[in-house]
Structures are given as structure tokens and as C-alpha cells.
Design a protein around this motif. Structure first.
Motif: not given
Length: 311
Positions: A94-95, A103-105, A161-163, A194-195
Motif C-alpha cells: 500500500v502506498a 492510495i494505491v494497492v 486496515a492499511g488502506v 475496499i469499495k
């Protein structure tokens, strides 16, 4: 599954037909394709593809963002979190992409040298979608690829959780989920998770490369109606044609197909499993090397495209 594809590349006249085509009686689109320009590809697919390429790099080089040219192509990115062991649990990271304010996964794809990674692909029976994660899908008959769902489940909680933390810490209003091969298949499930978990004001996009079929017709319809997936198939890559439709699998819509090796000619493929794109490929022209690329702008995938020890 993809180890088998490599074998078929060596023995196509003996083995390829029963795996990739005979009895393939699922419904498919025959709508005419439309032009999709290089500029379109660069503006909508290149950045997700670059992140998907980095998912094949070593965990250490991703954490420090020192993976050589792949990382240099994406400046102003802050690493936030990673998980997986690049084996039975493929890597994800995740970044925060400051240039895109997102936010990128990104999910790692199949490691052809790691038997544990290949086993994730080999479990290709259809099983019920875990409706405890997707309660709105209860009673809809959705079934998904057993191995893909197991792979997704191994990291789903920590990833989500990270997102959520990344969105809260950065104020970003967009999540980009991407991956290649197995990583693309897992990305569709991650995007759906996520959505349903974020505020509706947060845009969630899912982009895959060399995406295999991940579930049945009901899963494809769910992705079309509730998630929205864009995926790129490259010429005669056999992976987007597996598992075959006669076993109950179906692609969602959103395919962009590369028609030749110039890295410049693409078409958009309306509907699900469009016969004018990857689904209609001849069994006599399977090309496993198309799976890794290049796709366009010299974008290729696999550990050779992101060597360990890069700085």
C-alpha cells in the motif's frame, strides 16, 4: 495453472486444445471493438501498470522505494505498508501517490519459480463467495476461483486496515487497486472489499493486466455492476482464457486488448468475454511470452522486470 500453460507452450499440438477451447460454451459478446489509443492507455493504464510491476520487486526494495527504474518512474510515492511472503502469501503493498492524490494497492502476480505461488493458481474449482465479507451478495449465487479467494483472504484484513489508515492520514479521496496475473485476480476481490468499506465519496478503481477468469457469471455481473474493472490482455496470452468457460467461469466487462507487438495498437472490447478479443484467440497461436509483456511503453511484468538488489 500457469505452470501448466508453460508446458502447453512446449506441446501445443498434444495438450492445448482440451484445456483452452473444446467445449467452451459460455455466453460471449460479439460486439464490434472500438479504437483505444496509445494516449488513452498512457493516461488510464500506465500508472497502475507501473505499480503492478513494482509488486514483483523484493519487499526490502519496495519498503525503501529503491527498486531501480520501476521506482524511479514513480517519484513522489510514499510506501505505507506491505504484507505477504512472496510465496504461499503473495506480496502486496500500500502506498500514497502524491502526484495522483491516491492510495494505491498493488498485488504481486504468480512467481513461476515458486511452487507455493503456483499452487494458489492451481486450486481452480468454483466455490461460494465469502458472503460474510460481502453481505450484499448473499443469495445471488456468486462463485469464485477457490485459489484466488484463499489468496485474497490471507491478507484482506490487514490490507483493508492499511488502506483505511492511509485514507485518514493523507486525506486522499481515491484508491487505485492493481495487479498482474494472479495479482490482477486478487485485485478484483480487494477492489470489491475496499469499495464496500469506504465512504461513497472515495473513488475506487481496479485495473488488471493478464487477468484470468475469477468466477462465474454472477461474479462477472457483480464486478460489472458494483465494482468496475478495467483489464488489459496482450495478443495471444493464454492466461485471460483460463479457467475455460465450459467449467463455469466468465470474464467481467472492461477488456482492452493489444492486437499486435508494436505496443501501439489497442481496442476496447464491449461486453463480457468478447470474441473479437482474447476470448476469440486461436488455439494454434498461444504465446505464453505475451503474458509478461511488453504491453506498451515497454511495460513488462515478472521478477525479471524488477530485479532484486536494484537501487
Amino acid at each position: 495453472m500457469f505452470a501448466l500453460i508453460s508446458l502447453l507452450a512446449l506441446l501445443p499440438s498434444v495438450l492445448s486444445a482440451p484445456i483452452f477451447g473444446l467445449g467452451d460454451d459460455g455466453e460471449s459478446s460479439t460486439e464490434a471493438t472500438t479504437a483505444f489509443s496509445l494516449a488513452d492507455a498512457e493516461s488510464t493504464l500506465l500508472r497502475p501498470g507501473q505499480f503492478a510491476r513494482i509488486a514483483y520487486c523484493s519487499s526490502q526494495s519496495i519498503t525503501t522505494w529503491t527498486c531501480g527504474e520501476p521506482c524511479k518512474a514513480l517519484p513522489n510515492v510514499t510506501f505505507l505498508q506491505s504484507g505477504g511472503d512472496q510465496g504461499l502469501i503473495p506480496l502486496y503493498f500500500v502506498a500514497h501517490d502524491a502526484d495522483d492524490q491516491s492510495i494505491v494497492v498493488a498485488h504481486e502476480g504468480t512467481d513461476s519459480k515458486n511452487i507455493l505461488s503456483i499452487l494458489n493458481d492451481a486450486k481452480f474449482g468454483l466455490v461460494d463467495l465469502n458472503v460474510t465479507r460481502f453481505p450484499d451478495t448473499a443469495g445471488k449465487g456468486i462463485k469464485v476461483h477457490s485459489g484466488f479467494q484463499e489468496t485474497f483472504e490471507r491478507t484482506a484484513d490487514g490490507l483493508l486496515a492499511g488502506v483505511m489508515k492511509g485514507l485518514a492520514d493523507t486525506g486522499a479521496k481515491k484508491v487505485v487497486v492493481t495487479g498482474h496475473s494472479l495479482g490482477a485476480a486478487v485485485a478484483t476481490m480487494t477492489g470489491a472489499l475496499i469499495k464496500k468499506s469506504v465512504d461513497p465519496s472515495v473513488e475506487v478503481t481496479v485495473t488488471g493486466f493478464g487477468l484470468p477468469r475469477g468466477g462465474n457469471q454472477a461474479w462477472a455481473d457483480f464486478l460489472d455492476s458494483d465494482v468496475g474493472v478495467t483489464f488489459m490482455s496482450n495478443q495471444n496470452d493464454p492466461v485471460p482464457s483460463v479457467p475455460p468457460r465450459f467449467t463455469g467461469f466468465q470474464h467481467s466487462s472492461g477488456e482492452i486488448h493489444i492486437t499486435d507487438d508494436t505496443q501501439k495498437n489497442f481496442v476496447a472490447c464491449p461486453g463480457q468475454d468478447n470474441e473479437n478479443c482474447a476470448t476469440g484467440n486461436s488455439l494454434l497461436d498461444v504465446n505464453v511470452s505475451n503474458h509478461k509483456g511488453p504491453y506498451f511503453d515497454d511495460l513488462s511484468f515478472g521478477h525479471s522486470a524488477c530485479p532484486d538488489g536494484a537501487t
